[in-house]
Design a protein around this motif. Structure first.
Motif: not given
Ligand SMILES: CSCCC(=O)C(=O)COP(=O)(O)O
Length: 251
Positions: A100-113
């Motif tokens: 869903a290309d969700r711009k949600i903090g928990a997902l974005k932080d994991l992707q960055g990690y």
């Protein structure tokens, strides 16, 4: 020809996807890197404290989403579920959110990690529009501070600009903001960024491909330019200034 406020601006705030960086890089390289390796990543690193912190954040978000009635969300009970069960549910939540290309903090932080391993290992290199690199150098050289505001986590932003196809650009950037400061479509986020930078909003120029973000920054009093790039969503008729070559943006 782009006309700016006659007394210019002191800082530039840049979006990433569709602005400094092709959307295709984010969707064809960055997101697939996580999509193809997340299952194996969780299995191999599940017990690591940093991974567990991301797991807790994903589970907390998933439980909020279930409570809010979001159909795809899967409840996770980290105290009661077996490790295997919890891992399967966390993975299911990551997968639907990525689709869903969700711009949600928990997902974005994991992707960055996870991207850290790709960038540091040499598998990923941040693609940049050459005129964005040239303009960042020109702005920094002329004493305009350059800041980044992206849905991608601050950690991910530092990676994408730290390991670009043009070398590291970190020395040109004075600060980074992600959605911890607020949503990119809320005027209050731009007011908070200007206050944090220590400038009146009118002294900041925001550049983004997303007209809803541009509208929010404009409402907060920032100067704005819409980034027009191949592959961006066409903006059609629009009252805002537009640029397809940032070297055309006057200082
Ligand atoms: C930090 S690079 C990854 C970009 C990303 O994850 C994303 O969702 C793009 O968001 P933006 O606000 O830069 O359009």
């Amino acid at each position: 020809m782009i006309t700016m406020a006659t007394d210019g601006y002191d800082a530039v705030l840049l979006d990433i996807e569709g602005t400094t960086t092709p959307i295709s890089f984010v969707h064809d390289e960055l997101f697939p890197y996580v999509a193809r390796s997340v299952a194996e990543f969780l299995e191999a690193r599940w017990g690591e404290p940093e991974v567990q912190a991301h797991v807790r954040a994903i589970a907390e978000q998933a439980n909020k989403d279930v409570a809010a009635g979001i159909a795809d969300a899967v409840a996770v009970d980290l105290a009661a579920d077996s490790a295997e069960e919890a891992r399967r549910k966390v993975l299911a939540n990551i997968e639907w959110q990525m689709k869903a290309d969700r711009k949600i903090g928990a997902l974005k932080d994991l992707q960055g990690y996870m991207w850290k391993f790709g960038f540091e290992g040499g598998e990923l290199r941040g693609a940049m529009y050459p005129d964005a690199v040239a303009a960042m150098k020109r702005w920094a050289g002329a004493g305009r501070k350059v800041y980044i505001y992206s849905s991608g986590s601050v950690e991910a932003q530092k990676l994408i600009f730290g390991y670009t196809t043009h070398g590291s650009l970190l020395g040109l950037i004075s600060g980074y903001y992600d959605t911890k400061v607020g949503a990119k479509i809320d005027a209050s986020s731009y007011a908070a960024i200007a206050a944090d930078i220590g400038l009146a909003p009118g002294r900041v120029l925001f550049v983004s491909d997303n007209v809803n973000e541009i509208r929010a920054a404009d409402e907060a009093g920032m100067q704005t330019v819409v980034s027009v790039r191949p592959g961006n969503t066409p903006i059609g008729e629009c009252a805002f200034r537009q640029s397809s070559d940032f070297m055309d943006i006057p200082l």
